[in-house]
Design an enzyme around this catalytic site. Structure first.
Site, PDB file in Angstrom:
ATOM      1  N   CYS B  16      33.888  69.419  42.870  1.00  0.00           N
ATOM      2  CA  CYS B  16      34.599  68.959  41.667  1.00  0.00           C
ATOM      3  C   CYS B  16      34.190  67.377  41.716  1.00  0.00           C
ATOM      4  O   CYS B  16      33.912  67.015  40.663  1.00  0.00           O
ATOM      5  CB  CYS B  16      35.977  69.086  41.941  1.00  0.00           C
ATOM      6  SG  CYS B  16      36.440  70.757  42.132  1.00  0.00           S
ATOM      7  N   ASP B 436      25.649  28.115  50.093  1.00  0.00           N
ATOM      8  CA  ASP B 436      25.263  27.027  48.914  1.00  0.00           C
ATOM      9  C   ASP B 436      26.066  25.570  49.563  1.00  0.00           C
ATOM     10  O   ASP B 436      27.215  25.778  49.952  1.00  0.00           O
ATOM     11  CB  ASP B 436      26.025  27.545  47.759  1.00  0.00           C
ATOM     12  CG  ASP B 436      25.864  26.402  46.638  1.00  0.00           C
ATOM     13  OD1 ASP B 436      24.755  26.175  46.272  1.00  0.00           O
ATOM     14  OD2 ASP B 436      26.770  25.962  45.846  1.00  0.00           O
ATOM     15  N   ASP B 634      30.288  29.134  45.198  1.00  0.00           N
ATOM     16  CA  ASP B 634      31.715  28.826  44.624  1.00  0.00           C
ATOM     17  C   ASP B 634      31.479  28.773  42.866  1.00  0.00           C
ATOM     18  O   ASP B 634      32.449  28.939  42.107  1.00  0.00           O
ATOM     19  CB  ASP B 634      32.446  27.843  45.118  1.00  0.00           C
ATOM     20  CG  ASP B 634      31.881  26.660  44.368  1.00  0.00           C
ATOM     21  OD1 ASP B 634      30.565  26.383  44.347  1.00  0.00           O
ATOM     22  OD2 ASP B 634      32.405  25.535  44.343  1.00  0.00           O
TER      23      ASP B 634
END
Lengths: 65, 747
Positions: B16, B436, B634
């Site tokens: 299903c 980063d 960020d």
């Protein structure tokens, strides 16, 4: 003319119930077999095409055998 | 693209859920559709221009199911759900106690005479003197026990007849066979009193009782796995103190609007997200961010709904209400994570799907083989029941979801929000972490790092520079102002402020013309740098920006500004490396500055001079080298790279876009949480593998013994009661092992 459609994904009574309900609503002459995982359509090419479309809407992939 | 969750009704099996996924994926504009059969939820991502909720619901409806857009549960609804769960648990306990009360005398009557020191039994129940009494008493007691465990038979046979047997079917067939066989033997007693030796009532009743005990313990433990969300829900207070026309008014939080002014009293919880307008206090945000030290809040600072205000009254302007609050978003993220299946979970589901029919066949085959080799019916029945009972794959089904629930809950405790089971699973495979630089490795805010002057004191130079920079909006100017304010300086007013675009500023301070700016300004205005030239060069080598302070035409000194490395960055990078992961630093800075910072934090590789739009390409290059890449960033400009990475991590709760594109959100700006997230993933996956291993081992070893494989070689046969006990134990073991995850220390 009888055409057999094989639906490998038909696993339970719920599947049968869904197929039966939809086929009846479309007024098709049909027979569902959970054991063989098939839907047999008794009717013309148009009926078979309509049945295939219904099965597609229900989420089943069918093969004509 | 939009992502929504729908509640799906009418699904009964994996087929299903596959059908719902298939029909919705066929809609032009739908990119992702995942259906979870366990939670009856569908998560779908689609292009709003081509698809809408009506189309989706219609498509699901045509497939024979119904879909309704999920409405976020309120705290009250969650409490109702908790009450319902407790009531359900209470019912299970009631049935279990009932079963135990009748199963114990049954065990005494049926087996009391078998122990070395036979237990006393009334003469009317003596097995050989009154065999019919003995059998009928057992029949009555067993029937009552089976009545308490009737759910196994209702569900088990229903699913069996639908062609989709489950674990309940195994229990139902096994114990049902034992009961029916014993019933036939009871009927035969008047004509053949030896039939009394072939009763298996106690097997049926005790197996059902033990499985019920297992299910009860399992339900109780499973309740604990979702405690994390419940605890978060309970964080938000129901009442807020609204300040209107100078009056205080207590109102339900639902009535508070964004922009309203509320009062947060000491010792009470902050009801909603907002900005402090008045008052100073320490606020405990540990439940939301994992940060154990209270944070000082003053006017202008942001406060999070659900955090605890310690010692001062604060007036707060509400900024977010309802589902927009940080707490509501965290709860939603966790619910989604626990609802989405991990790939490893799909594997377990598939295996479990084939397992039950296979076990039925094995039990039948074993019974037939023993029967045709001339063994008595009682022996054949014992084999049949034992195989069915011991093979129950409950443990297999529980292995993954319980570990994921506990794992994500533990992450949330540390302020690590994992958005899906898949993310939790992939994280342990990460081979490269790209960090980063700005805002991730560094604070992201420039700070005054050094003050150099031979003419006046450092404090006087800073006061002069900050006073002149006060009207400036430039980040470097603001850094100087903040540096002076942090040292408690009272800034003076200046006149004739002027911005020298790309160079610096000029203003009049104490009737003197002051210039503050970079080397370009100094050169263009032909100021003589003298000895400061060398100092400036050294500062630039260290990745800092020297700002020259000039009075009239005399250079007074240098205020150096730099984006500083966070306290924990170096230790965190070393920790990440200790997990066998390579650490890359990514930055748009020039190579010289980047190399300096990279060396400071001990990054494995530094990738400098990367434009924001090229960050995603760096990720894909590493992916092409065959690495699973985690990107940590960020900002908004990190979003494409976060989405491209195998695991995107938004740090410091990030911007909304970064949060959307990421798989993991770290509430604190602490790189140590990257290490913790990887460690958590490794621990969770190890736990899942342990669970799957034990569940598989248990079944694969138990089935041959139960089938009597060792019997011809003088080995043991398994008693159905022992099989029932072992099966229940395996489920409890798996859930307990998952709960053990809560105790691991992510340090």
């Amino acid at each position: 003319m009888k055409t057999v459609l094989k639906a490998e994904d038909m696993h339970c009574e719920k599947c049968v119930e869904r197929i039966t309900k939809a086929m009846k609503a479309a007024d098709l002459d049909f027979d569902v077999s959970l054991a063989n995982k098939t839907v047999t359509i008794d009717g013309c090419e148009h009926c078979v095409a309509q049945a295939k479309e219904i099965m597609d809407d229900l989420g089943f992939e069918v093969k004509e055998i | 693209m939009k992502t929504e969750t729908y509640n799906i009704k009418g699904m009964t099996c994996a087929s299903c859920s596959a059908a719902v996924e298939r029909v919705t994926r066929k809609l032009d504009g739908v990119s992702v559709s995942n259906v979870n059969l366990a939670t009856n939820k569908m998560t779908i991502t689609y292009d709003e221009k081509r698809v809408n909720p009506e189309l989706i619901m219609n498509k699901v409806d045509r497939a024979g199911f119904s879909a309704a857009l999920e409405v976020p549960e309120t705290k009250k609804e969650k409490q109702e759900e908790k009450a319902e769960q407790e009531e359900a648990l209470h019912k299970i306990r009631f049935r279990l106690i009932g079963a135990i009360i009748f199963a114990l005398p049954l065990l005494y009557i049926s087996m009391g005479h078998m122990v070395p020191w036979p237990m006393p039994l009334p003469e009317m129940l003596h097995m050989h003197m009154h065999p019919l009494n003995f059998a009928v008493t057992q029949l009555i007691l067993t029937a009552i026990v089976l009545f308490f465990g009737r759910k196994f038979y209702i569900v088990g046979f229903k699913t069996l007849f639908r062609g989709h047997p489950n674990m309940d079917s195994l229990v139902a067939i096994g114990t049902g066979s034992a009961f029916l066989y014993s019933l036939v033997m009871t009927i035969m007693i008047p004509s053949n009193k030896h039939a009394v030796d072939q009763l298996y009532y106690e097997s049926a009743a005790i197996v059902v009782t033990l499985v019920m005990l297992g299910k009860y313990l399992e339900s109780r433990s499973k309740g604990k796995t979702s405690e994390a969300i419940r605890k978060l829900m309970e964080l938000a207070p129901d009442i807020a103190v609204l300040l209107k026309d100078g009056k205080e008014q207590e109102v339900p939080v639902e009535q508070v609007q964004a922009g309203d002014l509320i009062l947060v009293r000491p010792g009470s919880k902050v009801p909603l997200d907002g900005i402090v307008r008045q008052g100073v206090s320490s606020v405990d945000e540990s439940m939301l961010t994992g940060e154990s030290i209270p944070v000082e809040k003053e006017p202008g600072d942001e406060v999070i709904g659900g955090s605890m205000n310690y010692n001062g009254a604060m007036q707060v302007t509400v900024s977010r209400v309802g589902s927009d609050t940080t707490l509501a978003k965290i709860i939603k993220l966790m619910e989604d994570a626990q609802g989405k299946k991990a790939p490893i979970s799909k594997l377990a589901d598939t295996v479990a799907g084939y397992f039950v029919p296979a076990v039925l066949l094995i039990a039948l085959a074993a019974a037939v083989i023993w029967a045709v080799t001339g063994h008595p019916a009682s022996f054949v029945l014992r084999i049949f029941v034992s195989v069915l009972v011991i093979a129950c794959p409950c443990a297999l089904g529980l292995a993954t979801p319980t570990a994921i629930m506990v794992g994500t809950g533990l992450g949330a405790k540390y302020g690590i929000l994992i958005k899906s089971g898949e993310a939790l699973e992939i994280t342990h495979k990460v081979g490269a972490v790209i960090l980063d630089k700005t805002g991730t490795i560094t604070e992201g805010k420039p700070k005054v790092t050094e003050i150099i002057s031979k003419e006046i004191s450092d404090d006087n130079l800073l006061l002069l520079a900050a006073s002149c920079e006060l009207p400036s909006e430039h980040p470097l100017g603001q850094a100087i102002v903040e540096g002076a304010r942090n040292r408690g300086m009272q800034l003076k007013e200046v006149t004739d402020f002027q911005s020298l675009t790309g160079k610096g500023i000029q203003a009049v301070y104490d009737e003197n013309q002051i210039y503050i700016g970079n080397l370009r300004m100094v050169e263009e205005m032909h100021f003589d740098l003298g000895d400061y030239q060398k100092a400036a060069d050294e500062l630039a080598e260290k990745g800092q920006t020297p700002m020259f302070v000039v009075r009239e035409s005399q250079v007074l000194g240098i205020v150096s500004v730099a984006d500083t490395v966070k306290e924990t960055s170096k230790a965190a990078i070393d920790k990440i490396r200790s997990l066998g992961v390579k650490v890359y630093m990514l930055t748009g800075d020039n190579k010289r500055t980047a190399a300096y910072i990279g060396k400071q934090v001990n990054a494995d590789e530094v990738i400098a001079e990367v434009l924001p739009e090229d960050k995603a390409s760096v990720v894909s290059i590493l992916q092409k080298e065959g690495k699973k890449v985690m990107m940590v960033g960020d900002g908004i400009n990190d979003a494409p790279a976060l989405a491209q990475a195998d695991v995107g991590v938004a740090i410091g709760s990030g911007s909304d876009i970064a949060m959307e594109s990421s798989d993991v959100v770290l509430m604190k700006s602490d790189l140590m949480d990257v290490y913790r997230a990887i460690k958590l993933s490794k621990s969770t996956i190890r736990n899942i593998k342990e669970n799957l291993f034990w569940a598989f081992i248990f079944n694969t070893c138990g089935i041959p013994v139960a089938a009597g494989l060792l019997y011809p070689f003088g080995g043991p046969l398994l008693n159905p009661i022992i099989a029932g006990l072992a099966m229940s134990f395996s489920s409890v073991f798996v859930v307990t092992n998952a709960l053990r995850l809560r105790t691991i220390k992510l340090k």
